[in-house]
Design an enzyme around this catalytic site. Structure first.
Site, PDB file in Angstrom:
ATOM      1  CG  HIS A   1      -6.280  -5.926   1.674  1.00  0.00           C
ATOM      2  ND1 HIS A   1      -6.913  -5.158   2.568  1.00  0.00           N
ATOM      3  CD2 HIS A   1      -4.985  -5.951   2.267  1.00  0.00           C
ATOM      4  CE1 HIS A   1      -6.292  -4.804   3.513  1.00  0.00           C
ATOM      5  NE2 HIS A   1      -5.027  -5.394   3.281  1.00  0.00           N
TER       6      HIS A   1
ATOM      7  CG  HIS B   1      -1.799  -1.144   1.293  1.00  0.00           C
ATOM      8  ND1 HIS B   1      -2.724  -1.758   0.521  1.00  0.00           N
ATOM      9  CD2 HIS B   1      -1.873  -2.129   2.278  1.00  0.00           C
ATOM     10  CE1 HIS B   1      -3.428  -2.730   0.898  1.00  0.00           C
ATOM     11  NE2 HIS B   1      -2.701  -3.030   1.882  1.00  0.00           N
TER      12      HIS B   1
END
Length: 333
Positions: free
Chosen positions: A219, A57
């Site tokens: 995700h 991320h």
């Protein structure tokens, strides 16, 4: 799978070595367990602000370690929560004697592991508090959570509370401020194309050439619905309207608008979308006082975007504007 990596099993450690040399003036990176710490830690008589989560991320969270933001970040494996020993090590390494605040995105593994670490730190006599952020309005529960997911609002939370901690606000004050931000921030995202996790070697989900996932998680979790791809004038309201309705945001509100790229979306498209969002907010009588545009909480190379709105007041504006010096955010210094 086409990626600039060596071994999928060592991709996080290899990236951390590169981060360490790229930002040696700002960061101190340790590898066993993996923790990214601001170079001048611990800072005496300062509340330590610690966050973390699965890698993939970036720049979240390690890119936000530094003056005016995080004291430490704990990088897990790709899309995998960091372990309790990582978080506990971060607490000890940054302990300035006045406690620590853990910022936790609402994913089940993160919550459990951070809370376990807080208990370990408490046993060592360190006052540790936890705040969970759950700003995603897309879904109530997902594959990874009980309750809403923590997404783009995390960046804003870390910046604002980080500024307060840098000014010497005590642990009670930092915790109260964090809860205030959590209560006033909302987000939603979409995906046009999936990402590929290195150790999986294949896309995390599939979409037709004319499809997008509305309300996607960072995700690759499913969102609200799979719909046909439209124009930007159609996509932006599909994200903005649910956000506005949730808090709700109303005429006269002052906001920070964060237009985030998921890793594979060029800035030309993000700026285009941001302009539309600003116009739509102005039409509702909502004033955009502060802005952030760019890929700040990504999902590897996922093509997509998210919008985040934070309701502002004078206190939050002042803290947002305060100096920050990290690898990914820097102003006022």
């Amino acid at each position: 799978m086409k990626k600039i990596i060596n071994d999928p099993a060592t991709v996080v450690a290899d990236a951390l070595r590169g981060m360490a040399v790229a930002h040696a003036d700002l960061l101190d990176v340790q590898y066993e367990p993996a923790v990214i710490v601001r170079a001048d830690a611990p800072v005496a008589r300062k509340v330590a602000l610690i966050s973390g989560g699965g890698s993939g991320h970036e720049p979240l969270h390690g890119g936000f370690v530094g003056r005016g933001m995080l004291d430490a970040a704990c990088p897990g494996a790709v899309f995998t929560s960091p372990t309790p020993d990582q978080v506990a090590a971060a607490v000890v390494r940054t302990n300035g004697g006045v406690g620590a605040l853990l910022i936790i995105k609402n994913y089940t593994g993160d919550v459990l592991n951070f809370e376990t670490a807080a208990e370990l730190a408490a046993a060592e006599g360190i006052d540790v508090r936890s705040v969970v952020i759950d700003d995603d309005v897309a879904v109530k529960d997902s594959l990874y959570t009980a309750g809403r997911r923590g997404v783009g609002g995390t960046v804003l939370l870390e910046k604002i509370v980080g500024a307060a901690a840098e000014r010497g606000v005590d642990l009670d004050g930092c915790e109260a401020l964090a809860r205030k931000v959590v209560g006033q921030v909302r987000s939603m995202g979409l995906a046009l194309a999936p990402c590929t996790v290195p150790h999986a070697g294949e896309p995390s989900f599939t979409l037709g050439d004319d499809e997008m996932e509305l309300g996607i998680g960072i995700h690759g979790e499913p969102g609200r619905q799979r719909v046909k791809v439209g124009t930007a004038e159609q996509l932006v309201p599909a994200l903005l309207d649910p956000i506005l309705e949730d808090l709700p945001f109303t005429e006269g509100d002052r906001v920070l608008l964060f237009t985030n790229g998921m890793g594979g979306t060029p800035l030309i498209e993000l700026y285009l979308a941001h302009g539309i969002a600003e116009r739509l907010l102005a039409e509702r009588g909502i004033t955009v006082e502060r802005r952030l545009v760019g890929p700040y909480i990504t999902s590897l190379e996922m093509q997509g975007m998210s919008l985040t709105l934070l309701k502002l007041d004078d206190e939050l504006v002042e803290l947002w504007d305060a100096p920050v010096h990290t690898p990914a955010l820097r102003w006022g210094v």
